[in-house]
Write a protein that holds these residues in place. Sequence first.
Motif, PDB file in Angstrom:
ATOM      1  N   ASP A  94       0.844  -1.188   0.000  1.00  0.00           N
ATOM      2  CA  ASP A  94       0.000   0.000   0.000  1.00  0.00           C
ATOM      3  C   ASP A  94       0.885   1.244   0.000  1.00  0.00           C
ATOM      4  N   LEU A  95       0.241   2.401  -0.059  1.00  0.00           N
ATOM      5  CA  LEU A  95       0.986   3.650  -0.204  1.00  0.00           C
ATOM      6  C   LEU A  95       1.925   3.886   0.977  1.00  0.00           C
ATOM      7  N   ALA A  96       1.480   3.560   2.185  1.00  0.00           N
ATOM      8  CA  ALA A  96       2.335   3.771   3.356  1.00  0.00           C
ATOM      9  C   ALA A  96       3.591   2.925   3.276  1.00  0.00           C
ATOM     10  N   SER A  97       3.440   1.673   2.858  1.00  0.00           N
ATOM     11  CA  SER A  97       4.595   0.786   2.725  1.00  0.00           C
ATOM     12  C   SER A  97       5.533   1.273   1.633  1.00  0.00           C
ATOM     13  N   ILE A  98       4.968   1.727   0.515  1.00  0.00           N
ATOM     14  CA  ILE A  98       5.784   2.241  -0.590  1.00  0.00           C
ATOM     15  C   ILE A  98       6.578   3.462  -0.129  1.00  0.00           C
ATOM     16  N   LYS A  99       5.918   4.379   0.588  1.00  0.00           N
ATOM     17  CA  LYS A  99       6.603   5.585   1.056  1.00  0.00           C
ATOM     18  C   LYS A  99       7.760   5.229   1.986  1.00  0.00           C
ATOM     19  N   ARG A 100       7.549   4.245   2.846  1.00  0.00           N
ATOM     20  CA  ARG A 100       8.613   3.839   3.759  1.00  0.00           C
ATOM     21  C   ARG A 100       9.814   3.310   2.991  1.00  0.00           C
ATOM     22  N   SER A 101       9.570   2.451   2.002  1.00  0.00           N
ATOM     23  CA  SER A 101      10.671   1.885   1.224  1.00  0.00           C
ATOM     24  C   SER A 101      11.393   2.948   0.414  1.00  0.00           C
ATOM     25  N   VAL A 102      10.624   3.866  -0.184  1.00  0.00           N
ATOM     26  CA  VAL A 102      11.226   4.952  -0.957  1.00  0.00           C
ATOM     27  C   VAL A 102      12.112   5.806  -0.063  1.00  0.00           C
ATOM     28  N   ALA A 103      11.641   6.106   1.135  1.00  0.00           N
ATOM     29  CA  ALA A 103      12.427   6.928   2.051  1.00  0.00           C
ATOM     30  C   ALA A 103      13.751   6.256   2.401  1.00  0.00           C
ATOM     31  N   VAL A 104      13.721   4.935   2.582  1.00  0.00           N
ATOM     32  CA  VAL A 104      14.944   4.193   2.895  1.00  0.00           C
ATOM     33  C   VAL A 104      15.926   4.280   1.731  1.00  0.00           C
ATOM     34  N   ILE A 105      15.439   4.055   0.519  1.00  0.00           N
ATOM     35  CA  ILE A 105      16.321   4.085  -0.653  1.00  0.00           C
ATOM     36  C   ILE A 105      16.924   5.469  -0.849  1.00  0.00           C
ATOM     37  N   LEU A 106      16.105   6.502  -0.677  1.00  0.00           N
ATOM     38  CA  LEU A 106      16.584   7.860  -0.911  1.00  0.00           C
ATOM     39  C   LEU A 106      17.589   8.321   0.140  1.00  0.00           C
ATOM     40  N   GLU A 107      17.662   7.623   1.266  1.00  0.00           N
ATOM     41  CA  GLU A 107      18.709   7.931   2.241  1.00  0.00           C
ATOM     42  C   GLU A 107      20.100   7.789   1.617  1.00  0.00           C
ATOM     43  N   TYR A 108      20.192   6.946   0.592  1.00  0.00           N
ATOM     44  CA  TYR A 108      21.487   6.659  -0.036  1.00  0.00           C
ATOM     45  C   TYR A 108      21.721   7.504  -1.280  1.00  0.00           C
ATOM     46  N   ASP A 109      20.779   8.427  -1.554  1.00  0.00           N
ATOM     47  CA  ASP A 109      20.941   9.408  -2.628  1.00  0.00           C
ATOM     48  C   ASP A 109      21.196   8.732  -3.979  1.00  0.00           C
ATOM     49  N   VAL A 110      20.395   7.702  -4.274  1.00  0.00           N
ATOM     50  CA  VAL A 110      20.525   7.030  -5.568  1.00  0.00           C
ATOM     51  C   VAL A 110      19.333   7.400  -6.445  1.00  0.00           C
ATOM     52  N   PRO A 111      19.511   7.469  -7.782  1.00  0.00           N
ATOM     53  CA  PRO A 111      18.377   7.707  -8.679  1.00  0.00           C
ATOM     54  C   PRO A 111      17.349   6.584  -8.529  1.00  0.00           C
ATOM     55  N   LEU A 112      16.066   6.943  -8.465  1.00  0.00           N
ATOM     56  CA  LEU A 112      15.020   5.953  -8.197  1.00  0.00           C
ATOM     57  C   LEU A 112      13.834   6.151  -9.125  1.00  0.00           C
ATOM     58  N   LEU A 113      13.421   5.060  -9.755  1.00  0.00           N
ATOM     59  CA  LEU A 113      12.184   4.996 -10.537  1.00  0.00           C
ATOM     60  C   LEU A 113      11.241   4.052  -9.811  1.00  0.00           C
ATOM     61  N   VAL A 114      10.000   4.469  -9.601  1.00  0.00           N
ATOM     62  CA  VAL A 114       9.004   3.640  -8.925  1.00  0.00           C
ATOM     63  C   VAL A 114       7.971   3.185  -9.946  1.00  0.00           C
ATOM     64  N   ASN A 115       7.730   1.877 -10.005  1.00  0.00           N
ATOM     65  CA  ASN A 115       6.764   1.316 -10.940  1.00  0.00           C
ATOM     66  C   ASN A 115       5.471   0.924 -10.237  1.00  0.00           C
ATOM     67  N   HIS A 116       4.344   1.483 -10.691  1.00  0.00           N
ATOM     68  CA  HIS A 116       3.049   0.962 -10.245  1.00  0.00           C
ATOM     69  C   HIS A 116       2.909  -0.464 -10.753  1.00  0.00           C
ATOM     70  N   CYS A 117       2.430  -1.352  -9.914  1.00  0.00           N
ATOM     71  CA  CYS A 117       2.365  -2.766 -10.286  1.00  0.00           C
ATOM     72  C   CYS A 117       1.259  -3.449  -9.495  1.00  0.00           C
ATOM     73  N   VAL A 118       0.603  -4.419 -10.122  1.00  0.00           N
ATOM     74  CA  VAL A 118      -0.351  -5.293  -9.451  1.00  0.00           C
ATOM     75  C   VAL A 118       0.154  -6.722  -9.627  1.00  0.00           C
ATOM     76  N   SER A 119       0.407  -7.405  -8.526  1.00  0.00           N
ATOM     77  CA  SER A 119       1.003  -8.752  -8.577  1.00  0.00           C
ATOM     78  C   SER A 119      -0.088  -9.807  -8.710  1.00  0.00           C
ATOM     79  N   GLU A 120      -0.738  -9.785  -9.868  1.00  0.00           N
ATOM     80  CA  GLU A 120      -1.783 -10.749 -10.207  1.00  0.00           C
ATOM     81  C   GLU A 120      -1.498 -11.192 -11.633  1.00  0.00           C
ATOM     82  N   TYR A 121      -1.450 -12.498 -11.876  1.00  0.00           N
ATOM     83  CA  TYR A 121      -0.907 -13.005 -13.140  1.00  0.00           C
ATOM     84  C   TYR A 121      -1.900 -13.930 -13.843  1.00  0.00           C
ATOM     85  N   PRO A 122      -2.529 -13.493 -14.947  1.00  0.00           N
ATOM     86  CA  PRO A 122      -2.511 -12.114 -15.472  1.00  0.00           C
ATOM     87  C   PRO A 122      -3.425 -11.213 -14.640  1.00  0.00           C
TER      88      PRO A 122
END
Length: 276
Positions: A94-122
């Motif tokens: 969910d959005l809260a979990s995504i924000k937490r992960s993004v914040a962790v990655i950005l601590e390291y000052d790396v370029p980041l692309l976030v992909n919207h995704c639904v893990s249902e196949y198909p």
Amino acid sequence: PTDMKPADISDELLWDIIKRCELTEEQEHEIKKYCENHDIIYLCTPFSREAADRLERLGVAGYKIGSGECNNIPLLRHIAAKGMPMILSTGMNDLASIKRSVAVILEYDVPLLVNHCVSEYPTPYEDMQIDTVGVLRSELNLPIGISDHSLGIYSTLGAVALGAVAVEKHFTISRSWPGPDTGLSIEPDELKDLVQGSEIIWKSKGVRDKIHPAEQPVIEFAYASVVAIADVKAGEQLTRDNIWVKRPGTGPILAPEFESVLGKTALTDISTNTQL
């Protein structure tokens, strides 16, 4: 566990799929070299510290993080600390979990692309929720892409129209080939259509808030000017019976000003079809 089966994808045990499909480090090096010889940036998704370190030895240009690892904070820190660009897929979060992960990655000052995704196949079209692209862009202030597991290319193209800056699709040479993902993968002709369609849609984006300069030639014949529709004598009043609007739009008084001319008095004679 060695007895796990990927839900709704395959009857084959997950362990057996992994063992059948795994590559040696030497084979992966060959694939990376082949990609580079064809102007393809080689990327791979690590699911462990060991895999991330192996990719680092290979000299990858960045790291793709699968949705299953989106909230794997220890692994995200391990990878982000390498200082390379990262792509983060967000299925099953969910959005809260995504924000937490993004914040962790950005601590390291790396370029980041976030992909919207639904893990249902198909993924059924009604579950794609591609408007999330705009929500993530607004909430995260980062470039947002789409990782699309639906059939065909339509949801992906829709996401591009909504601002997705990168797209990810499963690809195969033929859906007749064996494999757990081939049924939802696109084939070469579809990939070509996806690339061309995405480029066209991206070029077509933008906001219209003024007249485009390229429209001027059309304006000159398509606009209407105020003209006399009958001979008007000097001193005669201008009414709907003796003036109207006609193409082209090259006259001094254009159609929007028609009402302001009514009731005025002609100072000179005006011939029929003369622009006022």
